[in-house]
Scaffold this active site. Structure first.
Site, PDB file in Angstrom:
ATOM      1  N   HIS A  93      -5.753  -4.194  15.596  1.00  0.00           N
ATOM      2  CA  HIS A  93      -6.018  -2.912  14.943  1.00  0.00           C
ATOM      3  C   HIS A  93      -7.456  -2.891  14.460  1.00  0.00           C
ATOM      4  CE1 HIS A  93      -5.427   0.734  12.601  1.00  0.00           C
ATOM      5  NE2 HIS A  93      -6.157   0.157  11.671  1.00  0.00           N
ATOM      6  N   ASP A 172       4.512   7.208   5.842  1.00  0.00           N
ATOM      7  CA  ASP A 172       3.051   7.081   5.891  1.00  0.00           C
ATOM      8  C   ASP A 172       2.389   8.396   6.279  1.00  0.00           C
ATOM      9  OD1 ASP A 172       0.472   5.593   5.965  1.00  0.00           O
ATOM     10  OD2 ASP A 172       0.596   6.105   8.086  1.00  0.00           O
ATOM     11  N   ARG A 179      -3.101  11.909   0.629  1.00  0.00           N
ATOM     12  CA  ARG A 179      -4.296  11.168   0.228  1.00  0.00           C
ATOM     13  C   ARG A 179      -5.561  11.867   0.719  1.00  0.00           C
ATOM     14  NH1 ARG A 179      -3.378   6.302   3.366  1.00  0.00           N
ATOM     15  NH2 ARG A 179      -5.478   5.727   2.758  1.00  0.00           N
ATOM     16  N   SER A 194      -0.821   1.653   4.429  1.00  0.00           N
ATOM     17  CA  SER A 194      -0.739   2.654   5.496  1.00  0.00           C
ATOM     18  C   SER A 194      -0.869   1.988   6.864  1.00  0.00           C
ATOM     19  CB  SER A 194      -1.836   3.701   5.310  1.00  0.00           C
ATOM     20  OG  SER A 194      -1.903   4.581   6.412  1.00  0.00           O
ATOM     21  N   LYS A 198       2.776   0.490   9.610  1.00  0.00           N
ATOM     22  CA  LYS A 198       2.984   0.840  11.023  1.00  0.00           C
ATOM     23  C   LYS A 198       2.906  -0.396  11.914  1.00  0.00           C
ATOM     24  CE  LYS A 198      -0.235   4.111  11.115  1.00  0.00           C
ATOM     25  NZ  LYS A 198      -0.652   4.402   9.744  1.00  0.00           N
TER      26      LYS A 198
END
Length: 437
Positions: A93, A172, A179, A194, A198
């Site tokens: 990620h 999320d 947010r 967040s 996932k």
């Protein structure tokens, strides 16, 4: 109707006053918000309290787990190739940057070593590009896969880059939107939970985080990026996912392209054994970490780019999702080249300004529902550290909408800083490696 276990005001007051939320409070809060019992203004107040008061590691871990529990968890434990060999899984990620096409060469590269890569990716918003937007420049390629298609492709090809299903951590999506409009996006406990909710729900066995730092990154300072990386690595460890992070420089765009089709083209060059050295360096570094997390070490990762193994996986991966790996990529109708205003060393090519220029030209979107231009973007001719002469090409701007060109030119001109050799910038790409503590 059963009475609620807590009240939203009680939870908000606890965090506002610097208290630690109990496991039961956190579980109730995420569940109640998802059910609509906690109002948007109440969750906004709690987010702001978290922004100012922070959270302990145990709180963030429980908050992340509660978000995961609002949806489905994927399980790759039974994944095997056609011969029946069990396949380990690993994923990457990135926190987002400019010219960050690393996922494209990385997934097939790692898969060429017999490791499955379920890369669930997203679309771009603002100055950072989206992996799915880039791949959709390939004629026929589709981002949406069912879970059955995802598992089948992992078994046969070994690599998948596709959209994340709506079933993963649905809390999320609701929290992120809130947010975004309440100036609490920067709260590290909320960013970390967040991302990691996932990724943990995705079910991968190992995870490598590419945490960007610099002008084109979400985290502008190394201290902030380090805190985020440490928080996410610890969340992964607490969930039993083998997690490491690399802090990487995003003061300058990665590679020589920022856009969609042009980034695909550059990724294919890397898979063919060429491409810009910074893209190759980061791809190889992340692949090495991903393979190590899956139990594979002492392999020549770069060799798989040079001998065609990674390219074979790329072609199979694109074809499996309906794309034509041999198709011509879209080309923008209009172009303009920005020239060096002076002679000297290119000290800076600001990633944020280049990203904003690519976005202005149509490569990105301001709202989730906006369309993107496949051919739009910025192609760089030089990188910081290079000696340039007045009038030499610095960047070529590409778009189908020429009325956007003037503003993009201004942004690229603003991105350029030319000076003397004595001021040559620090060109390190990988700043540090973060492990769980």
């Amino acid at each position: 109707m059963a009475a609620e276990q807590f009240s939203a005001v009680e939870v908000i007051r606890t965090k506002r006053d610097g208290g630690e939320l109990s496991n039961e409070m956190i579980d109730w809060t995420i569940d109640a918000y998802t059910r609509g019992v906690i109002a948007e203004e109440q969750m906004a107040a709690l987010n702001m309290a978290i922004y100012f008061q922070g959270m302990h590691r145990a709180e963030i871990s429980r908050w992340t787990n509660a978000m995961i529990n609002t949806g489905e968890r994927m399980d790759f434990s039974a994944l095997a190739d056609p011969s029946g060999r069990s396949l380990p899984t690993t994923d990457k990620h990135s926190t987002g940057g400019v010219g960050d096409k690393i996922t494209l060469p990385l997934a097939p590269l790692v898969a060429s070593f017999g490791v499955a890569v379920p890369q669930l990716s997203g679309r771009g918003l603002g100055h950072t590009g989206g992996t799915l937007d880039k791949l959709e420049a390939i004629p026929g390629w589709r981002a949406e896969l069912s879970n059955e298609e995802l598992f089948a492709q992992l078994s046969t090809v070994g690599a998948v880059i596709c959209a994340a299903g709506a079933g993963l951590a649905p809390a999320d999506k609701k929290l992120y939107a809130l947010r975004d409009v309440t100036a609490t996006v920067e709260a590290i406990p909320l960013i970390a939970s967040s991302i990691m909710s996932k990724k943990i729900a995705e079910g991968t066995g190992a995870l490598v985080l590419d945490v960007k730092v610099g002008s084109g990154a979400f985290m502008k300072t190394e201290a902030m990026a380090r805190e985020l990386a440490e928080t996410m690595v610890n969340l992964g460890a607490d969930a039993g996912v083998n997690t490491v992070a690399l802090l990487t420089n995003m003061d300058t765009p990665l590679g020589l392209t920022a856009g969609n089709a042009i980034e695909v083209q550059e990724s294919v060059e890397v898979l063919a054994g060429g491409g810009p050295e910074d893209v190759v360096e980061l791809t190889v570094a992340l692949a090495t970490e991903m393979l190590a997390g899956a139990g594979i070490s002492d392999v020549d990762v770069r060799a798989a780019l040079n001998d065609g193994r990674a390219m074979d996986k790329w072609r199979a991966m694109i074809s499996a999702q309906g794309g034509d790996p041999d198709a011509k990529l879209p080309v923008a109708r209009e172009s303009h080249t920005v020239l060096a205003p002076a002679e000297g060393v290119l000290l800076k090519l600001d990633a944020m300004d280049i990203g904003l220029a690519a976005w202005t030209l149509g490569a990105g979107r301001a709202r989730k529902e906006d369309a993107v231009q496949a051919g739009a973007g910025v192609r760089l001719h030089v990188k910081p550290g290079a000696l340039v002469r007045r009038g030499e090409p610095i960047a070529t701007l590409l778009t189908d909408t020429p009325e956007k060109m003037e503003r993009a030119i201004e942004l690229v001109q603003r991105a350029i800083l030319i000076g003397s050799d004595s001021d040559r910038p620090d060109m390190r790409l990988i700043l540090d490696r973060i492990c769980a503590n």
